[in-house]
Design a protein around this motif. Sequence first.
Motif: not given
Length: 340
Positions: A86-89, A94, A97, A130, A133-134
Motif C-alpha cells: 500500500h506504499f503509494w497510498t 513517495r 519509492m 505497491c 504499480d502507480n
Amino acid sequence: MALSPTHHCAYCNASGSNSKLFLCQACRVVYYCNREHQVAHRETHKGACYDIKKSRHHLEREETRLRSLPGDWMTPTNLFEEHVGHFWTILETRGYMRACYGLVEALLKIKTHAAVEAAHGHVMDILRLCRSDNMGVRDMLPALELRLGRDQQCYDFCKWWATTGQEGDYDWGEIANPYLDIKDADVFEPPIEHFLSASDLGHSVAITLLKIRLLIDVRALQNSSMIATRVPQEILDSLRRQLVSSVVAGNRSIMDNTDQVPLIQNLERQVQDLYTGVMKSNMHFWPALLNPGRHLTVRPEAFSHGSLEQMQVVLKSSIDAWTETPGAVEVIKKLVKKEP
C-alpha cells in the motif's frame, strides 16, 4: 542470449574463471582483476559509478527517514513491516519509492549481469511495496528478465498482468489476494489477445522478443539434426542443450524431436502476429528499434497511447534486451522489409 552471470574485469574482460576479480566498492556491480585495472578504467567508469553511489545513499536516507517517523493519522508506523502493498497510498512513502526508481535508473547505466540483477531486485521491491504499480515499473521488468536469461519468468509475469491484472474487480488493496502467481505457463502457446493488441506496449514488445528467442533456439535445434548421424548421441545431446535457453532445454518433447519444422512455422506465425499488433498499436516502435539514435537520450515526461513519446519510453527500457540477443533485430529487419 542473455548477460553472462560470470564476472568479467571491466577493463580487460578477463573472466572470474581464470582471474581473481574484486568488486568496485562504490557501485558494487563492476569487477576488476586488480587495482591497476580499476585505476585505468576509472575515467570511463566514474560517472556511472558516482550516480549509483549517490542514488544508493539517497535511498538509504529515505528508508531511515521512513523508519523513524513517529506516525500520525496520515502516516502509520512500521511501514515496512505492516503496510507492504500500500506504499503509494501513504504520501510520506513517495520519496522512498522515487529514490528506489532513481537507483534502478542509475544501475542500468552499467551493462553487467550484477547491475541488471540489482536493478531487477529493486523493481520487484517497488512492486512488492505497491502492488498496483502507480509508478509503472512493470513495463521495465520483462526486459530485465530476458537480459538475465529468465524467459519463463518473463512470460509468467506478462501473462499475469494480461489476465488477472486486467480484471476490473481485482482488489489491489487486499494483500491476501494472489499476486504474480502464474508459474510455468506455456511459452509456446499462441499469444493471447492482450499481447496481440499491444494494449501494454512494453509487454507486447517483450513477448515478441521472447518468441523470437524461442524461434532462434528451435531453428538451431533443427540445424543440429543435420549432424545427428555423425557424432555420438551423448555429444549431440550436450551440444543441443548448449544451443538453447533453459526454457527450451527443459522441454523434453521438443529436445527429443528430430523434426522442428512444424514448431518453427508456428513460431514464425506468432512472431508475425505480434509484430503486426505492435505496429498497429505504435507505428513508431519497429523503425526506432532499427534506428534508435536520439530516441535513447530523450526523457518524455508523459505520453499517450500510440505516441512517439510512448515508443521512446518503451525503447529505452527494452533496447538492451534486443541487442543482447544475437539475431533478434535481424528478424525484425526482415519483417520490416516485407511490409508493402
